[in-house]
Design a protein around this motif. Structure first.
Motif, short mmCIF file in Angstrom:
data_model
loop_
_atom_site.label_atom_id
_atom_site.label_comp_id
_atom_site.label_asym_id
_atom_site.label_seq_id
_atom_site.Cartn_x
_atom_site.Cartn_y
_atom_site.Cartn_z
N MET A 1 -3.35 31.73 -119.02
CA MET A 1 -3.73 30.47 -118.36
C MET A 1 -2.60 29.46 -118.53
O MET A 1 -2.02 29.33 -119.60
CB MET A 1 -5.03 29.93 -118.98
CG MET A 1 -5.63 28.75 -118.25
SD MET A 1 -7.26 28.29 -118.91
CE MET A 1 -6.80 27.57 -120.48
N SER A 2 -2.24 28.75 -117.47
CA SER A 2 -1.17 27.76 -117.55
C SER A 2 -1.59 26.60 -118.43
O SER A 2 -2.77 26.34 -118.63
CB SER A 2 -0.82 27.25 -116.15
OG SER A 2 -1.94 26.67 -115.55
N GLN A 3 -0.58 25.89 -118.98
CA GLN A 3 -0.85 24.81 -119.92
C GLN A 3 -1.60 23.66 -119.24
O GLN A 3 -1.30 23.29 -118.12
CB GLN A 3 0.46 24.31 -120.52
CG GLN A 3 0.26 23.40 -121.73
CD GLN A 3 1.58 23.09 -122.41
OE1 GLN A 3 2.58 22.83 -121.74
NE2 GLN A 3 1.59 23.11 -123.73
N ILE A 4 -2.57 23.10 -119.97
CA ILE A 4 -3.39 22.00 -119.46
C ILE A 4 -2.72 20.68 -119.84
O ILE A 4 -2.39 20.46 -121.01
CB ILE A 4 -4.82 22.05 -120.04
CG1 ILE A 4 -5.49 23.39 -119.70
CG2 ILE A 4 -5.65 20.88 -119.51
CD1 ILE A 4 -5.64 23.68 -118.24
N ASN A 5 -2.54 19.79 -118.85
CA ASN A 5 -1.89 18.50 -119.07
C ASN A 5 -2.93 17.40 -119.22
O ASN A 5 -3.78 17.21 -118.33
CB ASN A 5 -0.97 18.17 -117.90
CG ASN A 5 0.22 19.10 -117.85
OD1 ASN A 5 1.01 19.16 -118.78
ND2 ASN A 5 0.34 19.85 -116.76
N GLU A 24 -2.56 19.37 -129.33
CA GLU A 24 -1.36 20.15 -129.00
C GLU A 24 -1.36 21.48 -129.74
O GLU A 24 -0.88 22.49 -129.21
CB GLU A 24 -0.11 19.33 -129.34
CG GLU A 24 0.09 18.18 -128.35
CD GLU A 24 1.28 17.29 -128.68
OE1 GLU A 24 1.79 16.63 -127.75
OE2 GLU A 24 1.68 17.25 -129.87
N SER A 25 -1.96 21.51 -130.95
CA SER A 25 -2.06 22.77 -131.68
C SER A 25 -3.01 23.75 -130.98
O SER A 25 -2.95 24.95 -131.22
CB SER A 25 -2.54 22.52 -133.11
OG SER A 25 -3.94 22.19 -133.13
N LYS A 26 -3.89 23.21 -130.13
CA LYS A 26 -4.83 24.05 -129.37
C LYS A 26 -4.27 24.45 -128.00
O LYS A 26 -4.97 25.05 -127.18
CB LYS A 26 -6.15 23.30 -129.16
CG LYS A 26 -6.89 22.96 -130.46
CD LYS A 26 -7.35 24.22 -131.17
CE LYS A 26 -8.12 23.90 -132.44
NZ LYS A 26 -8.52 25.14 -133.17
N ASP A 49 -4.45 17.18 -115.62
CA ASP A 49 -5.73 17.85 -115.46
C ASP A 49 -6.90 16.98 -115.89
O ASP A 49 -7.99 17.08 -115.32
CB ASP A 49 -5.73 19.16 -116.26
CG ASP A 49 -4.70 20.14 -115.73
OD1 ASP A 49 -4.91 20.68 -114.64
OD2 ASP A 49 -3.66 20.33 -116.40
N VAL A 50 -6.69 16.13 -116.92
CA VAL A 50 -7.74 15.24 -117.41
C VAL A 50 -7.09 13.96 -117.93
O VAL A 50 -6.00 14.00 -118.51
CB VAL A 50 -8.56 15.88 -118.56
CG1 VAL A 50 -9.68 14.94 -119.02
CG2 VAL A 50 -9.16 17.21 -118.14
N LYS A 117 -15.37 21.62 -121.86
CA LYS A 117 -16.49 21.54 -120.91
C LYS A 117 -15.97 21.28 -119.49
O LYS A 117 -16.43 21.88 -118.53
CB LYS A 117 -17.46 20.44 -121.34
CG LYS A 117 -18.69 20.32 -120.47
CD LYS A 117 -19.70 19.38 -121.09
CE LYS A 117 -19.21 17.94 -121.08
NZ LYS A 117 -20.21 16.98 -121.59
N ILE A 118 -14.99 20.37 -119.39
CA ILE A 118 -14.46 20.01 -118.06
C ILE A 118 -13.60 21.12 -117.50
O ILE A 118 -13.79 21.58 -116.36
CB ILE A 118 -13.64 18.71 -118.17
CG1 ILE A 118 -14.55 17.53 -118.50
CG2 ILE A 118 -12.88 18.44 -116.86
CD1 ILE A 118 -13.81 16.29 -118.96
N ILE A 119 -12.63 21.59 -118.29
CA ILE A 119 -11.63 22.52 -117.77
C ILE A 119 -12.18 23.93 -117.67
O ILE A 119 -12.02 24.62 -116.67
CB ILE A 119 -10.35 22.48 -118.64
CG1 ILE A 119 -9.69 21.10 -118.48
CG2 ILE A 119 -9.39 23.59 -118.25
CD1 ILE A 119 -8.80 20.70 -119.60
#
Length: 517
Positions: A1-5, A24-26, A49-50, A117-119
């Motif tokens: 999965m691409s990184q979430i911003n 960031e550790s997650k 993304d959020v 929950k959102i992503i």
């Protein structure tokens, strides 16, 4: 999965460093800003993304920032973080379409759970849709292989529309490609089915035939008329089944759905033929015989749909029904305003007929206007623009005006449309008609494998103006082009929505009955 911003906006961002390091550790990428102004500039240049947004900031507040972010991107998920539990603050935030909210002080795991929950919800919906369609694929494949009858074809098409609309949740080009291949295969088989059965359906003594344009009013509308309330028969021209599903939720804000079915448009699937057939209650060959002055063939001068009201009055008389009805046709904005202003007066009649032409005008205009080529470039955007039109249309306003009255609303269309992609070469003389999905003429030259031909139009319930007259119909996503200027017309009309021929989208069309809530 691409990184979430993630964009985190808080005037006390320094105190949140440990939380940012935790995220960031997650695996999240977190951009941190201290005020709303910087956040707005950031979002104009970058996609995130959020947004995590502090409600109480100096300068421009969180709620003000929220409102301006929505102007930049209506869809972006926003989590409001606030010290203030006052009800009016949260009402304002929720009314401004926040996705979630957290109360300070926030725990790092609280933030993480909100983000997941959102992503993950989007991802899980996409994955579930993909898995469900993969399971349904074989079921649809088996249905297509089992020689379906006309009822089963209606069920197959409804399932295809359902999955086409579900595919918008997957964001998967690969799955959409698989689906489109299956829909193309379905249309290929459907064209064979129509070629085998169409003439038999039109025989007066046919015992196995679907409800079609010429018997729609008698078989579906009349049995559903309510003698105790005003009845409105609304015919939205050129409305595909998937477009109906897109606008149905807007109807259901004011009306309750009692019944939803589909029926078959006659050939050609064009206004001149199918809509006249609905209002006359007969096939075009019979309309020409009974109303020789009013019926106009393709190659004759004069309007082709000028006598629907006259035809309809004759049908009511033939059915020995109450002759009182109002008839309103809307072909432009001025007509729409007249209808809107007159909608309450229509309810004085036992039956009011409204013919609304907007969707048909849209599909025709699309080939002429570059802006519409952009707006309605594929099925999903065509559905979207139809829903947007209806929501803001005078038709919707008019229906809302009468939604406090007891009425019986019957909704139908005359035909659908199909996005054409495959050019089919046809040669004809100067009298040959110009429609891209069917041709009518005396000296047509074509590949018989690529079209359905009726050398004797009477076999298709159509008039035969000349001894050598014949009709041909394009199948699937084909469109008929002449050899001269061939490449120009091929490119000009490719990916436009056309009607007149044989496809699931053109022939299997919606019928619905609704009552006011």
């Amino acid at each position: 999965m691409s990184q979430i911003n993630i964009l985190w906006v808080d005037d006390e961002i320094e105190s949140l460093k440990s939380q940012i390091i935790f995220l960031e550790s997650k695996g999240y990428k977190v951009s941190a800003l201290t005020n709303g102004y910087d956040a707005l500039e950031f979002l104009k240049e970058r996609t995130v993304d959020v947004v995590l947004l502090d409600e109480s900031m100096p300068g421009i507040t969180g709620l003000e920032t929220l409102s301006k972010i929505k102007e930049i991107d209506q869809q972006i998920p926003i989590v409001m973080i606030t010290k203030n539990e006052a009800e009016n603050v949260m009402d304002d935030a929720i009314g401004s379409q926040i996705t979630d909210y957290l109360i300070k002080p926030v725990n790092p795991n609280q933030v993480l759970l909100s983000l997941k929950k959102i992503i993950d919800n989007k991802r899980l919906v996409a994955e579930k849709t993909t898995i469900a369609y993969q399971q349904e694929f074989r079921s649809l494949f088996m249905a297509l292989s089992s020689n379906p009858d006309f009822n089963e074809w209606m069920d197959i098409y409804k399932k295809l529309v359902y999955w086409e609309m579900e595919m918008t949740k997957t964001n998967s080009p690969e799955m959409l490609e698989v689906f489109n291949a299956q829909k193309t295969e379905a249309n290929t088989e459907f064209a064979k089915f129509i070629s085998r059965n169409y003439s038999d359906w039109l025989h007066p003594k046919a015992t196995e035939a679907p409800v079609m344009s010429h018997n729609l009013f008698r078989n579906k509308v009349v049995p559903n008329l309510d003698p105790n309330v005003p009845n409105v028969f609304l015919l939205i021209d050129n409305l595909r089944y998937d477009q109906w599903k897109a606008i149905q939720p807007i109807f259901q804000e004011s009306f309750r759905l009692v019944e939803e079915e589909s029926f078959y448009s006659i050939l050609p699937t064009s206004t001149q033929y199918s809509r006249n057939a609905i209002f006359a209650g007969m096939l075009p060959i019979d309309i020409e015989h009974k109303f020789p002055q009013e019926w106009k063939n393709d190659d004759e001068e004069g309007g082709k749909n000028l006598y629907e009201e006259h035809f309809f009055a004759a049908q009511l008389k033939q059915l020995k029904m109450d002759p009182r009805f109002s008839y309103t046709k809307v072909t432009n904005h001025a007509d729409a305003q007249i209808m809107l202003n007159n909608i309450h007066n229509m309810l004085d009649y036992p039956l009011s007929v409204i013919v609304y032409n907007f969707v048909d005008m849209l599909s025709h205009a699309r080939t002429e206007m570059e802006v519409l080529k952009e707006l309605a470039g594929d099925e999903a955007s065509y559905r979207s623009i139809t829903a947007s039109w209806f929501e803001h249309s005078p038709l919707h306003q008019a229906l809302k005006r009468i939604s406090d009255k007891k009425i019986n609303l019957i909704i139908a269309t005359d035909h659908g449309s199909v996005r054409v992609k495959t050019p089919v070469k046809v040669i004809g003389d100067k009298q040959t008609t110009t429609n891209l999905r069917y041709k009518h003429g005396r000296n047509l030259n074509y590949d018989p494998k690529e079209v359905l031909a009726f050398r004797d139009p009477r076999d298709a319930g159509l008039p035969k103006p000349n001894v050598n007259s014949s009709y041909i119909f394009a199948k699937g996503d084909g469109y008929l082009c002449y050899p001269n200027n061939y490449n120009y017309f091929v490119n000009y009309y490719r990916n436009t929505f056309q009607h007149g021929g044989i496809s699931l989208e053109e022939m299997i069309v919606p019928f619905a009955r609704m009552v006011t809530k």
